[in-house]
Design a protein around this motif. Structure first.
Motif, PDB file in Angstrom:
ATOM      1  N   UNK A  83      -5.929 -11.816  21.933  1.00  0.00           N
ATOM      2  CA  UNK A  83      -7.068 -12.170  21.073  1.00  0.00           C
ATOM      3  C   UNK A  83      -7.149 -11.251  19.863  1.00  0.00           C
ATOM      4  N   UNK A  84      -6.320 -10.204  19.851  1.00  0.00           N
ATOM      5  CA  UNK A  84      -6.316  -9.233  18.762  1.00  0.00           C
ATOM      6  C   UNK A  84      -5.370  -9.689  17.659  1.00  0.00           C
ATOM      7  N   UNK A  85      -5.798  -9.559  16.429  1.00  0.00           N
ATOM      8  CA  UNK A  85      -4.989  -9.956  15.277  1.00  0.00           C
ATOM      9  C   UNK A  85      -3.643  -9.233  15.281  1.00  0.00           C
ATOM     10  N   UNK A  86      -2.558 -10.008  15.186  1.00  0.00           N
ATOM     11  CA  UNK A  86      -1.225  -9.425  15.110  1.00  0.00           C
ATOM     12  C   UNK A  86      -0.563  -9.172  16.443  1.00  0.00           C
ATOM     13  N   UNK A  87      -1.275  -9.448  17.551  1.00  0.00           N
ATOM     14  CA  UNK A  87      -0.702  -9.240  18.884  1.00  0.00           C
ATOM     15  C   UNK A  87      -0.402 -10.600  19.507  1.00  0.00           C
ATOM     16  N   UNK A  88       0.893 -10.897  19.628  1.00  0.00           N
ATOM     17  CA  UNK A  88       1.300 -12.144  20.252  1.00  0.00           C
ATOM     18  C   UNK A  88       1.627 -11.950  21.719  1.00  0.00           C
ATOM     19  N   UNK A  89       1.971 -13.024  22.401  1.00  0.00           N
ATOM     20  CA  UNK A  89       2.307 -12.930  23.828  1.00  0.00           C
ATOM     21  C   UNK A  89       3.428 -11.937  24.126  1.00  0.00           C
ATOM     22  N   UNK A  90       4.453 -11.886  23.267  1.00  0.00           N
ATOM     23  CA  UNK A  90       5.580 -10.979  23.502  1.00  0.00           C
ATOM     24  C   UNK A  90       5.125  -9.527  23.486  1.00  0.00           C
ATOM     25  N   UNK A  91       4.296  -9.163  22.503  1.00  0.00           N
ATOM     26  CA  UNK A  91       3.790  -7.790  22.415  1.00  0.00           C
ATOM     27  C   UNK A  91       2.880  -7.468  23.590  1.00  0.00           C
ATOM     28  N   UNK A  92       2.044  -8.430  23.994  1.00  0.00           N
ATOM     29  CA  UNK A  92       1.137  -8.218  25.128  1.00  0.00           C
ATOM     30  C   UNK A  92       1.924  -7.992  26.416  1.00  0.00           C
ATOM     31  N   UNK A 128      -2.723   1.387  16.613  1.00  0.00           N
ATOM     32  CA  UNK A 128      -4.003   1.741  15.987  1.00  0.00           C
ATOM     33  C   UNK A 128      -4.877   0.504  15.802  1.00  0.00           C
ATOM     34  N   UNK A 129      -4.251  -0.616  15.386  1.00  0.00           N
ATOM     35  CA  UNK A 129      -5.014  -1.848  15.195  1.00  0.00           C
ATOM     36  C   UNK A 129      -5.573  -2.344  16.521  1.00  0.00           C
ATOM     37  N   UNK A 130      -4.755  -2.262  17.572  1.00  0.00           N
ATOM     38  CA  UNK A 130      -5.219  -2.687  18.897  1.00  0.00           C
ATOM     39  C   UNK A 130      -6.429  -1.861  19.325  1.00  0.00           C
ATOM     40  N   UNK A 131      -6.327  -0.542  19.171  1.00  0.00           N
ATOM     41  CA  UNK A 131      -7.443   0.336  19.547  1.00  0.00           C
ATOM     42  C   UNK A 131      -8.690   0.021  18.732  1.00  0.00           C
ATOM     43  N   UNK A 132      -8.513  -0.193  17.415  1.00  0.00           N
ATOM     44  CA  UNK A 132      -9.647  -0.458  16.523  1.00  0.00           C
ATOM     45  C   UNK A 132     -10.341  -1.759  16.901  1.00  0.00           C
ATOM     46  N   UNK A 133      -9.548  -2.820  17.109  1.00  0.00           N
ATOM     47  CA  UNK A 133     -10.146  -4.113  17.422  1.00  0.00           C
ATOM     48  C   UNK A 133     -10.750  -4.143  18.824  1.00  0.00           C
ATOM     49  N   UNK A 134     -10.113  -3.432  19.760  1.00  0.00           N
ATOM     50  CA  UNK A 134     -10.690  -3.363  21.100  1.00  0.00           C
ATOM     51  C   UNK A 134     -12.035  -2.639  21.072  1.00  0.00           C
ATOM     52  N   UNK A 135     -12.109  -1.581  20.266  1.00  0.00           N
ATOM     53  CA  UNK A 135     -13.377  -0.845  20.155  1.00  0.00           C
ATOM     54  C   UNK A 135     -14.461  -1.724  19.558  1.00  0.00           C
ATOM     55  N   UNK A 136     -14.088  -2.584  18.578  1.00  0.00           N
ATOM     56  CA  UNK A 136     -15.062  -3.508  17.995  1.00  0.00           C
ATOM     57  C   UNK A 136     -15.567  -4.491  19.037  1.00  0.00           C
ATOM     58  N   UNK A 137     -14.622  -5.043  19.822  1.00  0.00           N
ATOM     59  CA  UNK A 137     -15.000  -5.997  20.872  1.00  0.00           C
ATOM     60  C   UNK A 137     -15.870  -5.321  21.929  1.00  0.00           C
ATOM     61  N   UNK A 138     -15.469  -4.105  22.293  1.00  0.00           N
ATOM     62  CA  UNK A 138     -16.207  -3.372  23.328  1.00  0.00           C
ATOM     63  C   UNK A 138     -17.565  -2.925  22.802  1.00  0.00           C
ATOM     64  N   UNK A 139     -17.643  -2.646  21.495  1.00  0.00           N
ATOM     65  CA  UNK A 139     -18.924  -2.290  20.889  1.00  0.00           C
ATOM     66  C   UNK A 139     -19.935  -3.415  21.043  1.00  0.00           C
ATOM     67  N   UNK A 140     -19.462  -4.663  20.957  1.00  0.00           N
ATOM     68  CA  UNK A 140     -20.345  -5.804  21.162  1.00  0.00           C
ATOM     69  C   UNK A 140     -20.831  -5.853  22.603  1.00  0.00           C
ATOM     70  N   UNK A 141     -19.929  -5.513  23.546  1.00  0.00           N
ATOM     71  CA  UNK A 141     -20.322  -5.492  24.962  1.00  0.00           C
ATOM     72  C   UNK A 141     -21.384  -4.413  25.195  1.00  0.00           C
ATOM     73  N   UNK A 142     -21.199  -3.256  24.549  1.00  0.00           N
ATOM     74  CA  UNK A 142     -22.173  -2.173  24.686  1.00  0.00           C
ATOM     75  C   UNK A 142     -23.529  -2.592  24.134  1.00  0.00           C
TER      76      UNK A 142
END
Length: 201
Positions: A76-85, A121-135
């Protein structure tokens, strides 16, 4: 689509397992960690995600639901496809990934083949944004608002919530899981292990 496939493993190769269900062989793209839990000729259940495009119909299968949850969050993160996941989850278990996100440890992601520093870095940044919404959803629920505003337990709450979000917990499930957890006496890692142990009972 498919929630899971339950059948006999008939073939395995790098990042691929074939599950025979009633005489039909389903090719499931997967991680090295899931492959390590499978054996040819034995029964297995793989939790699945179907990726449908104009030119392809790909099935991704995982031995654990937490691994599937992490896979869906990563793609669900921009720039992360199935292969990278798959590469990330082949190098780190869902729990290890959750702890890396909680600690902001981007280096834990770069050990995966094909994952460079910028993507980590992008993964960490976007995950923090998503998690910030959960918080934000949690802050007004079950009396956690004061804990989120500061203090050691507040910081721990954020880290624990981050880890549980990566593992696929919804806000209401996180609130329920946190009940009875003494965050003043436990480290983040100890609290997460306790919650996961409780959820498996």
């Amino acid at each position: 689509m498919f929630y899971y496939l339950n059948g006999t493993i008939t073939h395995m190769e790098a990042n691929l397992a074939v599950v025979d269900c009633g005489g039909v062989g389903f090719a499931c793209h997967t991680t090295m960690k899931t492959l390590a839990a499978l054996n040819i000729g034995e029964k297995a259940k793989l939790y699945t995600y179907c990726n449908v495009r104009e030119d392809a119909f790909d099935i991704f299968g995982f031995a654990a639901q937490t691994e599937l949850n992490c896979f869906k969050l990563l793609i669900s993160i921009s720039g992360v496809g199935p292969k990278a996941a798959l590469s990330i989850l082949s190098s780190s278990s869902p729990e290890e990934l959750a702890m890396a996100v909680a600690a902001g440890n981007e280096k834990a992601l770069t050990i995966a083949p094909g994952i460079g520093k910028k993507l980590a870095q992008r993964i960490m940044l976007e995950l923090k944004d998503k998690i910030g919404m959960e918080l934000g959803d949690l802050s007004g629920d079950a009396g956690w608002g004061p804990a989120l505003s500061g203090g050691d337990s507040g910081g721990k709450l954020g880290d624990i919530t981050a880890a549980l979000t990566v593992l696929g917990y919804a806000p209401n499930e996180i609130t329920a899981a946190l009940r009875g957890v003494d965050m003043d006496k436990l480290t983040v890692e100890e609290a997460i292990k306790l919650i996961l142990k409780k959820s498996l009972k």
